[in-house]
Every structure is written in structure tokens, then in C-alpha cells.
Design a protein around this motif. Sequence first.
Motif, PDB file in Angstrom:
ATOM      1  N   ASP A   1      43.946  22.907  24.878  1.00  0.00           N
ATOM      2  CA  ASP A   1      44.133  21.496  25.207  1.00  0.00           C
ATOM      3  C   ASP A   1      42.927  20.702  24.709  1.00  0.00           C
ATOM      4  OD1 ASP A   1      44.783  19.064  26.242  1.00  0.00           O
ATOM      5  OD2 ASP A   1      45.300  19.791  28.238  1.00  0.00           O
ATOM      6  N   GLN A   2      43.154  19.888  23.706  1.00  0.00           N
ATOM      7  CA  GLN A   2      42.084  19.081  23.118  1.00  0.00           C
ATOM      8  C   GLN A   2      42.056  17.663  23.668  1.00  0.00           C
ATOM      9  OE1 GLN A   2      40.024  20.810  21.157  1.00  0.00           O
ATOM     10  NE2 GLN A   2      41.405  22.544  21.501  1.00  0.00           N
ATOM     11  N   ASN A   3      42.938  17.374  24.630  1.00  0.00           N
ATOM     12  CA  ASN A   3      43.075  16.005  25.134  1.00  0.00           C
ATOM     13  C   ASN A   3      42.599  15.911  26.579  1.00  0.00           C
ATOM     14  OD1 ASN A   3      43.876  13.267  25.011  1.00  0.00           O
ATOM     15  ND2 ASN A   3      45.838  13.756  25.975  1.00  0.00           N
ATOM     16  N   LEU A   4      41.349  16.293  26.805  1.00  0.00           N
ATOM     17  CA  LEU A   4      40.817  16.326  28.160  1.00  0.00           C
ATOM     18  C   LEU A   4      39.611  15.396  28.286  1.00  0.00           C
ATOM     19  CD1 LEU A   4      40.937  20.175  28.892  1.00  0.00           C
ATOM     20  CD2 LEU A   4      42.598  18.417  29.544  1.00  0.00           C
ATOM     21  N   VAL A   5      39.498  14.769  29.430  1.00  0.00           N
ATOM     22  CA  VAL A   5      38.374  13.876  29.690  1.00  0.00           C
ATOM     23  C   VAL A   5      37.091  14.686  29.850  1.00  0.00           C
ATOM     24  CG1 VAL A   5      38.667  13.938  32.192  1.00  0.00           C
ATOM     25  CG2 VAL A   5      37.631  11.925  31.115  1.00  0.00           C
ATOM     26  N   ALA A   6      35.972  14.108  29.444  1.00  0.00           N
ATOM     27  CA  ALA A   6      34.670  14.751  29.615  1.00  0.00           C
ATOM     28  C   ALA A   6      34.005  14.185  30.867  1.00  0.00           C
ATOM     29  CB  ALA A   6      33.797  14.504  28.393  1.00  0.00           C
ATOM     30  N   ILE A   7      33.712  15.049  31.810  1.00  0.00           N
ATOM     31  CA  ILE A   7      33.053  14.608  33.043  1.00  0.00           C
ATOM     32  C   ILE A   7      31.552  14.782  32.894  1.00  0.00           C
ATOM     33  CG2 ILE A   7      32.786  15.054  35.507  1.00  0.00           C
ATOM     34  CD1 ILE A   7      35.706  15.776  35.647  1.00  0.00           C
ATOM     35  N   ASN A   8      30.817  13.708  33.120  1.00  0.00           N
ATOM     36  CA  ASN A   8      29.364  13.740  33.028  1.00  0.00           C
ATOM     37  C   ASN A   8      28.776  12.888  34.144  1.00  0.00           C
ATOM     38  OD1 ASN A   8      29.842  11.101  32.172  1.00  0.00           O
ATOM     39  ND2 ASN A   8      29.598  11.609  29.999  1.00  0.00           N
ATOM     40  N   ASP A   9      27.457  12.745  34.152  1.00  0.00           N
ATOM     41  CA  ASP A   9      26.803  11.965  35.201  1.00  0.00           C
ATOM     42  C   ASP A   9      27.363  10.550  35.284  1.00  0.00           C
ATOM     43  OD1 ASP A   9      25.126  13.990  36.053  1.00  0.00           O
ATOM     44  OD2 ASP A   9      23.401  13.320  34.875  1.00  0.00           O
ATOM     45  N   SER A  10      27.559   9.913  34.135  1.00  0.00           N
ATOM     46  CA  SER A  10      28.014   8.524  34.124  1.00  0.00           C
ATOM     47  C   SER A  10      29.387   8.387  34.766  1.00  0.00           C
ATOM     48  CB  SER A  10      28.064   8.002  32.680  1.00  0.00           C
ATOM     49  OG  SER A  10      26.767   7.939  32.122  1.00  0.00           O
ATOM     50  N   LEU A  11      30.293   9.311  34.468  1.00  0.00           N
ATOM     51  CA  LEU A  11      31.635   9.223  35.026  1.00  0.00           C
ATOM     52  C   LEU A  11      31.626   9.525  36.517  1.00  0.00           C
ATOM     53  CD1 LEU A  11      34.613   8.772  34.769  1.00  0.00           C
ATOM     54  CD2 LEU A  11      34.881  11.106  33.905  1.00  0.00           C
ATOM     55  N   VAL A  12      30.852  10.525  36.936  1.00  0.00           N
ATOM     56  CA  VAL A  12      30.760  10.842  38.362  1.00  0.00           C
ATOM     57  C   VAL A  12      30.282   9.625  39.148  1.00  0.00           C
ATOM     58  CG1 VAL A  12      29.483  12.195  40.063  1.00  0.00           C
ATOM     59  CG2 VAL A  12      30.457  13.325  38.057  1.00  0.00           C
ATOM     60  N   LEU A  13      29.236   8.974  38.656  1.00  0.00           N
ATOM     61  CA  LEU A  13      28.708   7.795  39.343  1.00  0.00           C
ATOM     62  C   LEU A  13      29.689   6.631  39.281  1.00  0.00           C
ATOM     63  CD1 LEU A  13      24.983   7.982  38.182  1.00  0.00           C
ATOM     64  CD2 LEU A  13      25.941   8.678  40.384  1.00  0.00           C
ATOM     65  N   ALA A  14      30.436   6.526  38.179  1.00  0.00           N
ATOM     66  CA  ALA A  14      31.427   5.464  38.060  1.00  0.00           C
ATOM     67  C   ALA A  14      32.567   5.664  39.057  1.00  0.00           C
ATOM     68  CB  ALA A  14      31.977   5.416  36.633  1.00  0.00           C
ATOM     69  N   ILE A  15      32.964   6.906  39.289  1.00  0.00           N
ATOM     70  CA  ILE A  15      34.001   7.197  40.281  1.00  0.00           C
ATOM     71  C   ILE A  15      33.526   6.775  41.664  1.00  0.00           C
ATOM     72  CG2 ILE A  15      35.269   9.036  41.451  1.00  0.00           C
ATOM     73  CD1 ILE A  15      35.231  10.562  38.762  1.00  0.00           C
ATOM     74  N   MET A  16      32.289   7.103  41.986  1.00  0.00           N
ATOM     75  CA  MET A  16      31.751   6.738  43.294  1.00  0.00           C
ATOM     76  C   MET A  16      31.668   5.227  43.452  1.00  0.00           C
ATOM     77  SD  MET A  16      28.801   9.673  43.647  1.00  0.00           S
ATOM     78  CE  MET A  16      28.312   9.144  45.287  1.00  0.00           C
ATOM     79  N   ALA A  17      31.246   4.533  42.399  1.00  0.00           N
ATOM     80  CA  ALA A  17      31.169   3.074  42.462  1.00  0.00           C
ATOM     81  C   ALA A  17      32.568   2.472  42.612  1.00  0.00           C
ATOM     82  CB  ALA A  17      30.491   2.540  41.210  1.00  0.00           C
TER      83      ALA A  17
ATOM     84  N   VAL B   1      40.761  19.894  39.484  1.00  0.00           N
ATOM     85  CA  VAL B   1      41.894  19.220  38.862  1.00  0.00           C
ATOM     86  C   VAL B   1      41.465  18.087  37.925  1.00  0.00           C
ATOM     87  CG1 VAL B   1      43.907  17.744  39.311  1.00  0.00           C
ATOM     88  CG2 VAL B   1      43.527  19.780  40.701  1.00  0.00           C
ATOM     89  N   LEU B   2      40.502  17.267  38.321  1.00  0.00           N
ATOM     90  CA  LEU B   2      40.212  16.043  37.589  1.00  0.00           C
ATOM     91  C   LEU B   2      39.865  16.277  36.120  1.00  0.00           C
ATOM     92  CD1 LEU B   2      38.222  13.662  39.964  1.00  0.00           C
ATOM     93  CD2 LEU B   2      40.679  13.846  39.570  1.00  0.00           C
ATOM     94  N   HIS B   3      39.243  17.398  35.796  1.00  0.00           N
ATOM     95  CA  HIS B   3      38.848  17.633  34.408  1.00  0.00           C
ATOM     96  C   HIS B   3      40.035  18.015  33.520  1.00  0.00           C
ATOM     97  CE1 HIS B   3      38.433  21.399  36.638  1.00  0.00           C
ATOM     98  NE2 HIS B   3      38.545  22.069  35.508  1.00  0.00           N
ATOM     99  N   TYR B   4      41.220  18.134  34.103  1.00  0.00           N
ATOM    100  CA  TYR B   4      42.420  18.370  33.306  1.00  0.00           C
ATOM    101  C   TYR B   4      43.177  17.072  33.011  1.00  0.00           C
ATOM    102  CZ  TYR B   4      41.769  23.367  33.996  1.00  0.00           C
ATOM    103  OH  TYR B   4      41.260  24.640  33.986  1.00  0.00           O
ATOM    104  N   LEU B   5      42.633  15.956  33.424  1.00  0.00           N
ATOM    105  CA  LEU B   5      43.229  14.668  33.082  1.00  0.00           C
ATOM    106  C   LEU B   5      42.823  14.274  31.660  1.00  0.00           C
ATOM    107  CD1 LEU B   5      42.697  12.755  36.431  1.00  0.00           C
ATOM    108  CD2 LEU B   5      44.821  13.729  35.568  1.00  0.00           C
ATOM    109  N   ALA B   6      43.582  13.361  31.069  1.00  0.00           N
ATOM    110  CA  ALA B   6      43.383  13.053  29.660  1.00  0.00           C
ATOM    111  C   ALA B   6      42.374  11.942  29.396  1.00  0.00           C
ATOM    112  CB  ALA B   6      44.721  12.696  29.012  1.00  0.00           C
TER     113      ALA B   6
END
Length: 258
Positions: free
Chosen positions: A209-225, A137-142
Motif C-alpha cells: 500500500d503506497q497510499n498511506l498518510v505519514a504520521i509525524n510530530d507535526s501531525l500528532v500535534l495537529a490532531i491534538m489541536a 488504525v490511523l496510519h492506514y488512512l490515506a
Amino acid sequence: MLILWPRFTPSHRSAFMSQVSFDNFAKAATQTDLVDTEIAGRYPFQALAERRILSDLIQKLNLQPADRLLEVGCGPGNLLIPLSFFVSSATGIDNLPAIERMRKRAPGAANLTGLAGNFLELDTGEARFDKVLVYSVLHYLASEEEIFAFVDRCLACCAPGGRILLGDLPNRDRKRRFGASEAGQAVRADWDNQVTQAGSHAFDTLPGDQNLVAINDSLVLAIMAHVRQRGYEAYLLPQPLELPFGGSREDILITAHR
């Protein structure tokens, strides 16, 4: 009987998915010629791999018979319906057509509840859930801002000692690393062959859908933090390769202290 709480209309702005994607999934759920695997955004040939998700979820969430389970973005119930057999109660949130389809699939499920509407606005009262599932689901957020708001809402729904699984995250950096490996190249060749044989995807005729967030290492670690700063524990977990996108996706497991 599955309880349907209709609090959504097609014009309602979604706050747990980009509006284009939210509308696309709602439109797909109304198509009677699509199988439920397609409505979840996958190819029909992924049906077997989709069923393998269940054992992975049961283990990671440590589902117990007394658990109250919430799935946000449950679709037509591909995961929630079978998982409902392992818990005391199972509640799903998604667009109205998906919830209605889930109701038709499991009309006699007394412990299954469907909530149609906006996850960030639905009034669940004082209800807290022992286990919260958010799968693919999360990768369908904007935006990243929406992701953090979404995660905070999940934390607010989680009971003391509970677990939250942010599952099936398409981390672009992980996909790149896996794709460069020998195993990744073999998986990609097999995938390309199956996609070619499939010919088309159920969402091909729907707006891109061109309005989607890009999930990468930085975002994954930021979510955990972000989660840990709020007093919870967070762990990064791999997916088994036999899952639909196992080699390129991963999960975040969040645990709440008692």
C-alpha cells in the motif's frame, strides 16, 4: 450471542482505511492458516506483547463495568473480546470477514456486537459510547484530511464525560529519536533477530500500500489541536516498552467534558 449486522461487501469503499490496506486485512481474515495475531497485522512472535496491550488500555480508558465501549478497526477481536468482560457492552466495527471471525471466536458473548462496514457511513442512530478505542488504525488512512474526518466521527460517537484513545500511532519522529538511543538500538537488534527467525509476514504476499498518510510530530500535534478546538481535552501518552511497538509508538487520549 454476538450480533452481526452485515452492511459491507468486499467492493465497498472503505472510509476508515486506505482501500488497499482495508482489502488486505479482509483477505487475511479469511485465511484459516493464520493465527489471530497475524490477522491483526503482527508477527506470531508478538502474541505475548499483544496480550500486554490490554492492561494498558484498561488503565488509559479507565474502563468501568457500566461502560459502553466502541472499537473501530477491531479485527478478529483480539482486544475487544477480552475487553468485553470489563464493560456493559462492546461494539466492534471492521470488514465483514474480521467481524465474522470475531463472532466465531465468541459465539456466546451476549454483550458483544459486530458492525461490518464503513465507519463514516454506518448508521449507529443516537447511540453514544462512554469509551471509544481506535488502536493501530490511523496510519492506514490515506491522508491527513481522512484522519481529521475520522477523528470528528469518533468525537460524534463519544458520550459526555467519555474517553477516546487513538492508540498505537507510529510517529516517525518518535521512532527516529528512540532508535538513536541505546535502548532503541537494543530493541532494534532484538526485533531484527526475531523477524529473521520468523522468516515471513502474513501480509508479504498481499499488495503493498503506497497510499498511506505519514504520521509525524507535526501531525500528532495537529490532531491534538484539532480536538481541543472542538472543546475536548487531548493528551499525548507514551506506551510501555513491552508492548509490540512500544518504543516507537504513542497514544492520544481524548476526554469529553460533561
